[in-house]
Scaffold this motif. Structure first.
Motif, short mmCIF file in Angstrom:
data_model
loop_
_atom_site.label_atom_id
_atom_site.label_comp_id
_atom_site.label_asym_id
_atom_site.label_seq_id
_atom_site.Cartn_x
_atom_site.Cartn_y
_atom_site.Cartn_z
N ASP A 1 -6.55 -14.65 -4.47
CA ASP A 1 -7.76 -14.32 -3.71
C ASP A 1 -7.98 -12.81 -3.73
OD1 ASP A 1 -9.77 -15.64 -1.72
OD2 ASP A 1 -9.17 -13.73 -0.82
N SER A 2 -9.14 -12.39 -4.23
CA SER A 2 -9.36 -10.95 -4.44
C SER A 2 -9.32 -10.17 -3.13
CB SER A 2 -10.70 -10.73 -5.14
OG SER A 2 -11.76 -11.24 -4.35
N MET A 3 -9.82 -10.75 -2.06
CA MET A 3 -9.83 -10.03 -0.80
C MET A 3 -8.41 -9.89 -0.24
SD MET A 3 -11.95 -10.78 2.68
CE MET A 3 -11.12 -12.32 3.05
N PHE A 4 -7.69 -10.99 -0.21
CA PHE A 4 -6.32 -10.93 0.31
C PHE A 4 -5.48 -9.96 -0.52
CE2 PHE A 4 -6.15 -15.46 2.33
CZ PHE A 4 -7.20 -15.10 3.16
N LYS B 1 -6.44 -7.38 -2.23
CA LYS B 1 -6.80 -5.98 -1.96
C LYS B 1 -6.12 -5.49 -0.69
CE LYS B 1 -9.12 -3.38 -3.63
NZ LYS B 1 -8.67 -2.25 -4.49
N ILE B 2 -6.09 -6.33 0.31
CA ILE B 2 -5.48 -5.92 1.58
C ILE B 2 -3.97 -5.72 1.41
CG2 ILE B 2 -4.99 -6.69 3.93
CD1 ILE B 2 -7.84 -8.03 3.80
N VAL B 3 -3.37 -6.59 0.65
CA VAL B 3 -1.94 -6.42 0.39
C VAL B 3 -1.68 -5.15 -0.42
CG1 VAL B 3 0.03 -7.42 -0.82
CG2 VAL B 3 -1.39 -8.85 0.64
N ASP B 4 -2.57 -4.87 -1.36
CA ASP B 4 -2.45 -3.62 -2.13
C ASP B 4 -2.49 -2.41 -1.19
OD1 ASP B 4 -2.31 -4.99 -4.49
OD2 ASP B 4 -4.38 -4.61 -5.09
N ILE B 5 -3.36 -2.48 -0.19
CA ILE B 5 -3.46 -1.38 0.78
C ILE B 5 -2.15 -1.27 1.57
CG2 ILE B 5 -4.66 -0.54 2.84
CD1 ILE B 5 -7.20 -1.94 1.73
#
Lengths: 367, 367
Positions: B315-318, B320-324
């Motif tokens: 999931d692209s949104m999840f 991205k948040i994990v990347d942050i």
């Protein structure tokens, strides 16, 4: 007693049903588990027409009625007697009307959402049907009941309150009432808790800040030149709201760069809280056209003059925000840029605001 | 006609009055110019008792009455006739009652706030007094009228709606109605527009993330281990809300470090918007005690296992948040820390969230 069956029907609604206060977002689903929108077609309940009689002693009395096959739950046949208190003054005559359960559909959390477009128009009928419906929902072990009453049916409000409903929230055209059936405190979620405002910090290549003086400022801020501010509109993005407010108040076109800070305050309006996002915007035009309704004056003001205003220098909060502006201009600070994201779990497009996390994403240092 | 004067009186209220949609915050006043709280004592209107008669044709008719010295405006003596429509069924008798203007005070934007604790208890009296008061306020050039009706006086709601009031907002114990007198669209501010949620990202010295599985997750996220999340409470800070939610769901004590990102979504609950703040928290304890009501399981999960969950990776949104999260752990990212600020203009303490702007303020790199 008159007894008629009515067939199942499908209804289309964008109503929202919530049960439970927890907030299942992020690394689960960004959509509230307690806030599923019903935007597709639902089967409404099958029910029975029952004849009611309104007694002269200000009490509505439904005839003893055989109730069977109510909703999808296939209730066993039973005998019920329902007395529903009236809410008006003395009534001088008997009347009768057909009575069925309220048109409603189940939410997925054990609750029931009453269809707002299919409410009885007659308050007496509504009182009887509501009482009967509540009785059924209690027997069925339902939890939260959602009852949305349109403005033009406000005469139903006191009837619902008399049955134990409380207000949940309201918009100009309706009030939403709720009833929590189980023992213990209601687990229904609260309504909206915050207003959201934006401020636009716009600086041009001459190091001039776009500032305004408002028509209706408080005496303590008389003479202060401030950045354009405003509320965001319903369903508006923070970044578009900031650009819109600057355009409306000053006529200046801008593009959003970053949220550089935000402020959280409480008990501001109607005991609600307030989130205020301070945005950095890049000017795309220079000619000022003042909004005479809200704004007394607007101008491009040299940054040094803006900063040195006594009202800013003497106030710790204002001064801190100006310090952030200046740090951002000196590229010693980086705010949060916005990124459109979609989660496959709910299919929603939303805006994720975050800082620079790698060179490719860096929209801070270079601007 | 009975005619009695009543003397001026002082009332204490924390009511809020708003007029105008603009939002005068930041570099002017962080308090809404449209949301001034009246927490001090106010003079309520001086008025006159007038006798009303309720006609049998479902219409309330006030006697022609001499009205003088109403409020602070010292109206010239005049003759008025007021017909107020009833809202109930047929009325079989005349009645009379003393009638005065509604207890109210002016807001500073040309509007009027009706005192919710001093409403007539009798609906007929309320109907007459409301009609008379509206007539007076119109003559006085008033703008927005604020009418807060407690739950236990819900029988007054349809009367106010019949006079032209609309709903503004509601809480469990009351509904607020408004009436905009001037020509043109209402300039009264909208009610609260957002719900606010928080998520707590907690990682210990063993590079383990505090994760939960919820009891009531959607089928698409079944089996996912996620961070604790929840709504903030009324008037709660984001940083205390995140700490509280983690404690409630897992029993783990934490301290707030930063907001590392936030998400803005619309049409989530009751057509309202949603702001979700993702917070970095530092653990202060390690023993997990699960909240059985909401949470099925909780544990410390190795970061690598947390990240590699297919539901996150796909999931692209999840993702991205994990990347942050990971960038923050690697000190390649810095979020917004919180700072208490006070503005002398309104005396309010509020929380300003911003990034590192100098070494002294740096709570990012070292943690």
């Amino acid at each position: 007693m008159e007894l008629k069956s009515f067939s199942s029907c499908s209804v289309s609604t964008s109503e929202v049903a919530h049960v439970g206060r927890s907030y299942s977002t992020l690394i689960s689903s960004f959509r509230h588990k307690v806030g599923v929108r019903f935007s597709t077609h639902f089967q409404c309940r099958r029910g029975l027409f029952l004849t009611t009689y309104c007694a002269s002693d200000n009490t509505y009395l439904t005839d003893k009625a055989v109730i069977s096959s109510v909703g999808q739950d296939n209730f066993a046949a039973e005998t019920s007697s329902h007395r529903i208190n009236g809410t008006n003054g003395s009534i001088s005559r008997f009347y009768s009307t057909n009575l069925k359960l309220l048109d409603a559909f189940d939410d997925e959390y054990g609750g029931v959402v009453v269809h707002p477009d299919r409410l009885p128009s007659n308050p007496y009928t509504f009182a009887s049907v509501l009482r009967l419906s509540l009785s059924q929902w209690k027997k069925m072990g339902k939890k939260g009941i959602w009852l949305k009453l349109p403005l033009d049916q406000s005469d139903l409000v006191p009837i619902a309150v008399k049955e134990g409903f409380q207000y949940h929230h309201a918009e100009p055209g309706y009030v939403m009432l709720t009833y929590w059936i189980p023992e213990g405190p209601s687990m229904l979620p609260a309504n909206a808790s915050h207003q959201v405002g934006v401020g636009g910090f716009v600086i041009n290549d001459n190091n001039e800040v776009l500032v305004v003086q408002e028509r209706h400022c408080s005496p303590t801020t008389l003479g202060l030149w401030k950045i354009p501010t405003g509320f965001i509109l319903e369903a508006e993005e923070i970044y578009t709201g900031a650009v819109r407010e600057v355009k409306e108040e000053t006529g200046i076109d801008t593009e959003f760069v970053e949220v550089i800070a935000f402020r959280h305050a409480h008990n501001v309006a109607f005991e609600k809280s307030d989130l205020f996002f301070i945005c950095m915007l890049r000017p795309l035009s220079s000619k000022i056209i003042v909004d005479d309704l809200e704004i007394a004056a607007a101008k491009w003001m040299p940054l040094v003059d803006f900063v040195e205003q006594p009202l800013i220098q003497e106030d710790s909060m204002f001064k801190k925000i100006v310090d952030i502006f200046i740090a951002r201009l000196g590229k010693r600070y980086c705010g949060l840029s916005t990124h459109q994201v979609v989660s496959k779990f709910d299919g929603m497009v939303s805006s994720l605001y975050y800082n620079v996390i790698d060179n490719a994403d860096n929209n801070c240092v270079g601007k």
